[in-house]
Scaffold this active site. Structure first.
Site, PDB file in Angstrom:
ATOM      1  N   LYS A  68       0.795  -1.231   0.000  1.00 26.51           N
ATOM      2  CA  LYS A  68       0.000   0.000   0.000  1.00 26.51           C
ATOM      3  C   LYS A  68       0.835   1.293   0.000  1.00 26.51           C
ATOM      4  CE  LYS A  68      -4.088  -1.935   2.188  1.00 26.51           C
ATOM      5  NZ  LYS A  68      -5.030  -1.858   3.301  1.00 26.51           N
ATOM      6  N   GLN A 238     -14.936   0.388   2.276  1.00 26.53           N
ATOM      7  CA  GLN A 238     -13.790   0.719   1.398  1.00 26.53           C
ATOM      8  C   GLN A 238     -14.097   0.240  -0.017  1.00 26.53           C
ATOM      9  OE1 GLN A 238     -11.504  -1.455  -0.202  1.00 26.53           O
ATOM     10  NE2 GLN A 238     -12.519  -3.274   0.657  1.00 26.53           N
TER      11      GLN A 238
HETATM   12  P1  ATR Z   1      -0.674  -2.407   6.335  1.00 31.85           P
HETATM   13  O1  ATR Z   1      -0.582  -1.673   5.055  1.00 31.85           O
HETATM   14  O2  ATR Z   1      -1.802  -3.418   6.367  1.00 31.85           O
HETATM   15  O3  ATR Z   1      -0.720  -1.522   7.530  1.00 31.85           O
HETATM   16  P2  ATR Z   1       2.126  -2.881   6.772  1.00 31.85           P
HETATM   17  O4  ATR Z   1       2.444  -1.548   6.235  1.00 31.85           O
HETATM   18  O5  ATR Z   1       2.964  -4.054   6.353  1.00 31.85           O
HETATM   19  O6  ATR Z   1       0.636  -3.317   6.419  1.00 31.85           O
HETATM   20  O7  ATR Z   1       2.101  -2.781   8.377  1.00 31.85           O
HETATM   21  C1  ATR Z   1       1.865  -3.861   9.175  1.00 31.85           C
HETATM   22  C2  ATR Z   1       1.911  -3.465  10.645  1.00 31.85           C
HETATM   23  O8  ATR Z   1       1.665  -4.636  11.416  1.00 31.85           O
HETATM   24  C3  ATR Z   1       3.254  -2.911  11.106  1.00 31.85           C
HETATM   25  O9  ATR Z   1       3.036  -1.933  12.092  1.00 31.85           O
HETATM   26  C4  ATR Z   1       3.921  -4.144  11.715  1.00 31.85           C
HETATM   27  O10 ATR Z   1       4.855  -3.861  12.714  1.00 31.85           O
HETATM   28  P3  ATR Z   1       6.374  -3.434  12.363  1.00 31.85           P
HETATM   29  O11 ATR Z   1       6.337  -1.964  12.041  1.00 31.85           O
HETATM   30  O12 ATR Z   1       7.112  -3.763  13.583  1.00 31.85           O
HETATM   31  O13 ATR Z   1       6.759  -4.294  11.171  1.00 31.85           O
HETATM   32  C5  ATR Z   1       2.732  -4.821  12.335  1.00 31.85           C
HETATM   33  N1  ATR Z   1       2.925  -6.257  12.540  1.00 31.85           N
HETATM   34  C6  ATR Z   1       2.947  -7.225  11.591  1.00 31.85           C
HETATM   35  N2  ATR Z   1       3.103  -8.438  12.164  1.00 31.85           N
HETATM   36  C7  ATR Z   1       3.190  -8.242  13.499  1.00 31.85           C
HETATM   37  C8  ATR Z   1       3.344  -9.106  14.639  1.00 31.85           C
HETATM   38  N3  ATR Z   1       3.450 -10.424  14.505  1.00 31.85           N
HETATM   39  N4  ATR Z   1       3.385  -8.519  15.861  1.00 31.85           N
HETATM   40  C9  ATR Z   1       3.275  -7.186  15.996  1.00 31.85           C
HETATM   41  N5  ATR Z   1       3.121  -6.314  14.976  1.00 31.85           N
HETATM   42  C10 ATR Z   1       3.079  -6.837  13.740  1.00 31.85           C
END
Ligand code: ATR
Length: 264
Positions: A68, A238
């Site tokens: 995104k 959305q």
């Molecule tokens: P989106 O566009 O759906 O928001 P993204 O930009 O990939 O997807 O963001 C995913 C979010 O989920 C991030 O904040 C990520 O944390 P990090 O910044 O530390 O990567 C968080 N996230 C994904 N898997 C996670 C997990 N297992 N535990 C905690 N946070 C997680």
């Protein structure tokens, strides 16, 4: 029937196999007699995928995890709200020019529209979905929010991005439980890892919102007596706004709920 005039719309992301977008958009194309089909593509290389959209004249796209934010640099222009949010989930191919929009924030706005937001609010996560939810809270008149993210630096980037528009307080994991409204925007559940929070530590009067549709977290919360809202409404709205951008048609919301949940 699919023929040489049929227009193509699609969703791209990784993983994509659980997406309900094809089901909903194809149902709406059929309902409104539009000669179009909507498919899902699991994509590894976003640049090549966007080139393919131009090359094949695909009319519109939804973009989901994890592209995104990254997809923006391959587009021709970005709508002003999406620019502030810094991520897009909808693309319109307008005679070869790719225009990016964010309809996630509109979907989340619909979710919180009737909720009293004059409370302590914590957002979990700092990705594109988090930014869309923050922007929706801003539109609702919220002046300050708490943010918890696994990677502090990403939360800090979000804080800088929003600047004076809305104050983002970066909090530690243990302080999540002090909030009255908690919004999970992380992909933790979708990607199949363990729960992002310990539901037993939440105040029984708190409200838990998960932007994932049919969220396991919300089901587990209900089992321990915590009020929750999953992402079904956000998903439908959305899609409603994306469909309107592509076709100028405002689809029947009740029909959309029936398509997703089955007839009531
Ligand atoms: P989106 O566009 O759906 O928001 P993204 O930009 O990939 O997807 O963001 C995913 C979010 O989920 C991030 O904040 C990520 O944390 P990090 O910044 O530390 O990567 C968080 N996230 C994904 N898997 C996670 C997990 N297992 N535990 C905690 N946070 C997680």
């Amino acid at each position: 029937m699919i023929g040489p005039q049929t227009k193509l719309y699609a969703i791209i992301g990784k993983p994509i196999k659980h997406s309900l977008s094809p089901k909903l958009h194809n149902a709406m194309f059929e309902k409104y007699g539009i000669d179009a089909v909507y498919l899902a593509f699991e994509v590894n290389n976003i640049k090549q995928a966007v080139e393919g959209v131009k090359g094949l004249g695909i009319k519109g796209l939804n973009v989901t995890l994890p592209f995104k934010n990254e997809v923006i640099k391959f587009l021709d222009s970005i709508e002003s709200q999406a620019k502030i949010i810094g991520s897009i989930n909808t693309i319109k191919n307008s005679n070869g020019a790719l225009l990016g929009y964010n309809t996630d924030y509109l979907g989340f706005f619909e979710t919180i529209k009737d909720i009293d937001c004059n409370k302590s609010i914590c957002i979990l996560g700092s990705g594109g979905a988090s930014a869309a939810c923050i922007y929706a809270f801003y539109k609702k008149g919220v002046k300050s929010l708490n943010i918890y993210n696994r990677t502090f630096a990403n939360a800090f980037t979000l804080k800088e991005q929003f600047g004076d528009l809305i104050t983002l307080n970066l909090i530690e994991k243990k302080d999540i439980y002090k909030n009255e409204i908690i919004v999970n925007t992380t992909s933790a559940g979708i990607l199949g890892s363990e729960d992002i929070i310990d539901l037993n530590l939440l105040n029984k009067n708190s409200l838990l919102i998960d932007i994932v549709y049919k969220s396991e977290l919300i089901k587990k919360a209900a089992a321990v007596g915590i009020n929750g809202i999953d992402g079904t409404k956000m998903f439908i709205y959305q899609a409603y706004h994306a469909f309107k951008i592509w076709t100028d048609i405002e689809f029947d919301i009740n029909h959309a709920f029936e398509v997703i949940n089955g007839p009531s």
